[in-house]
Structures are given as C-alpha cells and as structure tokens.
Enzyme design. Structure first.
Site, PDB file in Angstrom:
ATOM      1  N   CYS A 177       8.703   5.161   3.808  1.00 40.37           N
ATOM      2  CA  CYS A 177       8.236   6.340   2.595  1.00 40.37           C
ATOM      3  C   CYS A 177       8.673   7.196   3.719  1.00 40.37           C
ATOM      4  O   CYS A 177       7.575   8.092   2.824  1.00 40.37           O
ATOM      5  CB  CYS A 177       6.549   5.186   2.962  1.00 40.37           C
ATOM      6  SG  CYS A 177       6.225   3.880   3.037  1.00 40.37           S
ATOM      7  N   HIS A 317      -0.583  12.553   4.085  1.00 39.75           N
ATOM      8  CA  HIS A 317      -0.170  11.022   3.783  1.00 39.75           C
ATOM      9  C   HIS A 317      -0.706  10.125   3.239  1.00 39.75           C
ATOM     10  O   HIS A 317      -0.201   9.479   1.680  1.00 39.75           O
ATOM     11  CB  HIS A 317       0.881   9.885   5.500  1.00 39.75           C
ATOM     12  CG  HIS A 317       2.084   8.917   4.012  1.00 39.75           C
ATOM     13  ND1 HIS A 317       3.124   9.232   3.858  1.00 39.75           N
ATOM     14  CD2 HIS A 317       1.448   7.526   4.664  1.00 39.75           C
ATOM     15  CE1 HIS A 317       3.145   7.448   3.603  1.00 39.75           C
ATOM     16  NE2 HIS A 317       2.562   6.760   4.028  1.00 39.75           N
ATOM     17  N   GLU A 328      -4.140   8.820  10.732  1.00 36.86           N
ATOM     18  CA  GLU A 328      -4.193  10.108  10.150  1.00 36.86           C
ATOM     19  C   GLU A 328      -4.307  10.910  10.202  1.00 36.86           C
ATOM     20  O   GLU A 328      -4.872  11.759  11.176  1.00 36.86           O
ATOM     21  CB  GLU A 328      -3.564  10.439   8.300  1.00 36.86           C
ATOM     22  CG  GLU A 328      -2.758  11.341   8.405  1.00 36.86           C
ATOM     23  CD  GLU A 328      -2.200  11.572   7.244  1.00 36.86           C
ATOM     24  OE1 GLU A 328      -1.260  12.014   7.031  1.00 36.86           O
ATOM     25  OE2 GLU A 328      -1.913  10.477   6.548  1.00 36.86           O
ATOM     26  N   LYS A 349      -1.207  11.083  -3.483  1.00 39.44           N
ATOM     27  CA  LYS A 349      -0.707  10.017  -3.670  1.00 39.44           C
ATOM     28  C   LYS A 349      -2.402   9.748  -4.518  1.00 39.44           C
ATOM     29  O   LYS A 349      -2.558   7.833  -5.353  1.00 39.44           O
ATOM     30  CB  LYS A 349      -0.732   9.116  -2.526  1.00 39.44           C
ATOM     31  CG  LYS A 349       0.726   9.100  -1.694  1.00 39.44           C
ATOM     32  CD  LYS A 349       0.853   7.954  -0.851  1.00 39.44           C
ATOM     33  CE  LYS A 349       2.111   8.566   0.218  1.00 39.44           C
ATOM     34  NZ  LYS A 349       2.368   9.918   1.077  1.00 39.44           N
ATOM     35  N   HIS A 354       1.765   5.972  -4.656  1.00 42.49           N
ATOM     36  CA  HIS A 354       2.826   6.128  -3.378  1.00 42.49           C
ATOM     37  C   HIS A 354       4.198   5.791  -3.721  1.00 42.49           C
ATOM     38  O   HIS A 354       4.494   4.663  -4.403  1.00 42.49           O
ATOM     39  CB  HIS A 354       2.682   5.184  -1.902  1.00 42.49           C
ATOM     40  CG  HIS A 354       3.570   5.229  -1.026  1.00 42.49           C
ATOM     41  ND1 HIS A 354       4.523   6.430  -0.944  1.00 42.49           N
ATOM     42  CD2 HIS A 354       3.383   4.371   0.165  1.00 42.49           C
ATOM     43  CE1 HIS A 354       5.131   5.737   0.135  1.00 42.49           C
ATOM     44  NE2 HIS A 354       3.980   5.082   1.424  1.00 42.49           N
ATOM     45  N   PHE A 413       6.732   2.386   7.095  1.00 40.28           N
ATOM     46  CA  PHE A 413       6.705   1.286   7.362  1.00 40.28           C
ATOM     47  C   PHE A 413       8.087   1.062   8.667  1.00 40.28           C
ATOM     48  O   PHE A 413       9.269   1.439   8.056  1.00 40.28           O
ATOM     49  CB  PHE A 413       6.486   0.197   5.955  1.00 40.28           C
ATOM     50  CG  PHE A 413       5.568   0.009   5.035  1.00 40.28           C
ATOM     51  CD1 PHE A 413       4.063   0.229   6.259  1.00 40.28           C
ATOM     52  CD2 PHE A 413       5.789  -0.893   4.069  1.00 40.28           C
ATOM     53  CE1 PHE A 413       3.483  -0.019   5.450  1.00 40.28           C
ATOM     54  CE2 PHE A 413       4.705  -1.420   3.815  1.00 40.28           C
ATOM     55  CZ  PHE A 413       3.513  -1.035   4.066  1.00 40.28           C
TER      56      PHE A 413
END
Length: 427
Positions: A177, A317, A328, A349, A354, A413
């Site tokens: 990602c 993110h 985050e 997002k 995503h 990830f």
C-alpha cells in the site's frame, strides 16, 4: 546544490472519475465510488463490495487500445493514467533526451487469468490431487501467454517505457500500500541526484479478482458492510470495520526545475520532502506506538526543511481499519505536537476505497489539487469518531482553505511507511 523536482503533469483513473478533474470534483463533493462487485461473482464471499473503476475503457484514452485487450486491468490503468499525465505535461511535443527519461511505478501482481486457470485445475485433478505433468502439458496449450506474462509486477513500468520512449531507469516498487508513494519519492531522488531529468512516477493496481479478494478476506482486513456499500469505508469512525478494496492508477510527470523551465512547462507543485521507513514488526498491523509512521513523517519534514506548523493539510493513509486509524492518529500527534489539532486531515479512501499499490499516487495528486484550488476534500461517513481519533478529519463536507504545504501518508502491509511533502511552487 541539490536539484529541485517539480510536477509538470498529472493523470489518474479512480473509482470516482475517469481523469484528474472528474475525480477531483467527486472528492470535493464527497461522492463515493463503492458498490457491489461486478467484475466477478462474489455472491458467496463474506465481502461482496468494492470500489471499481466502473465504465473504464482504454479506448477512451488510447487509439492503440486494441493491442492491449489481453493485458491486465493494472497495465491498462497505468497506460491510461500515464497518457493523461504525458499530455498534461506537454511531453508529446517536447524534445527529450530519452536516456534521461525514466519510469518508476508502484505495482503488484497482475490479475490471474482465473477462468482458464480454474478450468485447467479441474481438468487435471483426480481424487483431490493435481496431476502436475498433465497440468503442465495442457497448460502450455491452453493458458494465454500475454495474460500469464502480465501477472509479473514489473510489466506496467515496462509497457510505459516502450510506449513513451523512456530509455532511462525503469523500476518497480512492491511495498504494497506504500508502493506508488515510495515510487514517487525514489523517482524524485533520481532527479535530485542528477541521474535523470524527467520521470513518470506513480502506480496502478487492481486486486478486484477472486484471488485478490480472498487474500484480504483471509487477513480479516476488509469491511463486510455489504448492505450499505456507500457507508462501508468510514475512516476514523467508531463503527469502522475494515477497508474497501479499490482499483485504478495515478501517474505524475516529475521534472528537474530548470529542465521544465527550459521547455516552458507549467509547474503544478514541487516535491520537497520524502521519508521511507519500516516498522519491522508484523505482517498486517502497524507498530502499536506508530514508530515507523512517526519516523517517516519526521524524515519527510526534515527533508523538506519544514516545521510541523508549516503543513496546512495531511492526506491520511486512513484505511478505515480499527488498527490503522488509531495508530496513525497517535503518530500524527507525536510528530506535530500542539499543531496536530489545528491541521486539517482527511482520508480520500472514504470515497475511493483502497487502491492498494496505486493509492499513494492518487492521494499525492489530490494533495497537489488541494494546493491548487484551496479546497480540502472531506472524510465521508465520519459520524461518530472513535475514542482514539480526536483530530480534525474534515468530516463529511469539503472545506475552503489556502494551503501551501501538504503531507501525504502511505503505510503498507509488512510495515512499510512512506510520507511525501509537496509545496506550492514559488519560483
């Protein structure tokens, strides 16, 4: 003296629009692109929703579309986004040193040719076991060579090099990602260090296929709010239950400042900061104290020569998973201190889903548009912030505000972390 890197072209294909301006209008209006999966029969899956790039046809972007019909959606998204970006930058008419023109894309595995593959397994199986010799023999005759070859993650970058005559560095980043954001950062570094003058940088990806969706289901990472797809992606909300898978592509033309000036290019912003770190912690979760995210943001700010209070907007993110959004938030507080509560933050997002390896590039383009238009897109579906999510996430409605410097976060990830800082170009 370090060479400066500017953005002279932008192109993107998203679940909410077929180009930069249509996508940007949707984001500012808070219109999402999430609905039932139509690219395959997902009726038996726990997650049956995604953010598809509905209506996408490469023929709308390229006259040579017919030669690409057997290539993956990932490759086609890359071609379409790059075509838009190259035209936007005026590169088609430019006289370039092709040896100093490169490509750096974030990407992942291409789409499995699922129908042929499953049919081949069925035809070569007996008593629950695959006859590998028969599988190989029949596979050579029945599998599609282009579709098999296009599963290789480096293919989209190779296609762009061939189509646009980019004979310089050709690279692919596979940090999940964070991939396309990291590709932009690394491409900027190549220009800064004098290796190239122009780079196509960004990413493309589609994992909306049976194996892709199955993988994320096994990781228990996706929302199962199938009855309310438009409300499924809800970053920072108390009731978030996972991310929604999207697809698309985003490509920037990055250029050395004097090179851009010499050809009279329009400059849309400047890449001034890049940070890249690893959590070295766990496959799916960020470090509990956000150490990798904190380090990436600090590195990007230091690289840009900016203080925390200089940043006017953060594109988070913001995946809508319980773990990411709280960590985050914690990381932003640690980096920005007292300024954290005053900086508008949003997760696009919530509307696009995503886009995995393409997400960082699309969000970086959104950041440049925030600077251009003075409009901050909202985080939609934010109705009841989670207990650890107590910052200004621009809930549900866009906000007008002049912004000169922006930070974009992309965390992948495996513990990959990338932060980018863009600034209004001031000559």
């Amino acid at each position: 003296m370090e060479r400066r890197v500017v953005v002279t072209g932008m192109g993107m294909i998203t679940p909410v629009g077929g180009d930069v301006e249509s996508s940007w209008r949707a984001l500012c209006e808070g219109r999402g692109g999430i609905g039932p999966i139509t690219l395959f029969d997902a009726s038996t899956f726990p997650t049956r929703i995604a953010a598809e790039a509905g209506g996408f046809r490469l023929a709308d972007y390229r006259s040579d579309w017919a030669r690409w019909v057997d290539h993956s959606r990932t490759s086609q998204f890359a071609l379409a986004a790059a075509t838009i970006a190259v035209e936007h930058a005026g590169l088609n008419e430019a006289r370039l040193d092709r040896e100093r023109f490169g490509v750096y894309l974030g990407s992942g595995e291409g789409q499995q040719d699922f129908g042929r593959f499953v049919d081949l397994v069925n035809r070569t199986s007996r008593d629950g076991r695959v006859d590998t010799e028969r599988f190989t023999s029949l596979g050579v005759r029945s599998l599609h060579p282009i579709r098999e070859d296009d599963q290789e993650p480096g293919k989209p970058a190779g296609h762009l090099a061939a189509v646009f005559g980019a004979k310089g560095p050709n690279m692919t980043c596979q940090t999940a990602c964070a991939a396309s954001a990291q590709a932009i950062g690394e491409a900027a570094e190549l220009i800064r260090r004098g290796h190239v003058d122009v780079m196509l940088a960004g990413g493309a990806h589609s994992m909306i296929h049976p194996l892709g969706v199955t993988g994320f289901i096994l990781l228990t990472a996706m929302s199962t709010r199938n009855d309310e797809p438009a409300r499924a992606s809800r970053p920072f909300d108390r009731d978030r239950d996972g991310f929604v898978l999207g697809e698309g592509g985003g490509v920037m033309v990055l250029e050395e400042l004097e090179h851009a000036r010499a050809r009279g290019a329009t400059i849309h912003g400047e890449v001034v900061g890049y940070g890249s770190t690893a959590d070295a912690f766990r496959l799916t979760d960020s470090h509990d104290e956000g150490r990798g995210a904190i380090a990436a943001m600090r590195e990007a700010l230091d690289d840009a020569g900016l203080n925390p209070e200089d940043v006017g907007y953060i594109n988070a993110h913001g995946t809508s998973t319980p773990s990411n959004d709280s960590i985050e938030t914690l990381a932003i507080k640690r980096v920005f201190g007292d300024a954290a509560s005053r900086i508008p933050i949003s997760s696009t997002k919530s509307m696009t889903g995503h886009l995995v390896s393409a997400g960082g590039a699309v969000e970086a383009i959104a950041c440049l548009l925030v600077v251009r238009d003075g409009v901050i897109p909202p985080t939609i579906n934010l109705e009841n912030p989670g207990p650890e999510c107590d910052l200004d996430y621009v809930p549900n409605q866009a906000r007008e505000r002049r912004v000169d410097a922006v930070l974009s976060n992309s965390f992948g990830f495996g513990g990959q972390n990338t932060s980018l800082v863009f600034r209004r170009f001031a000559g």
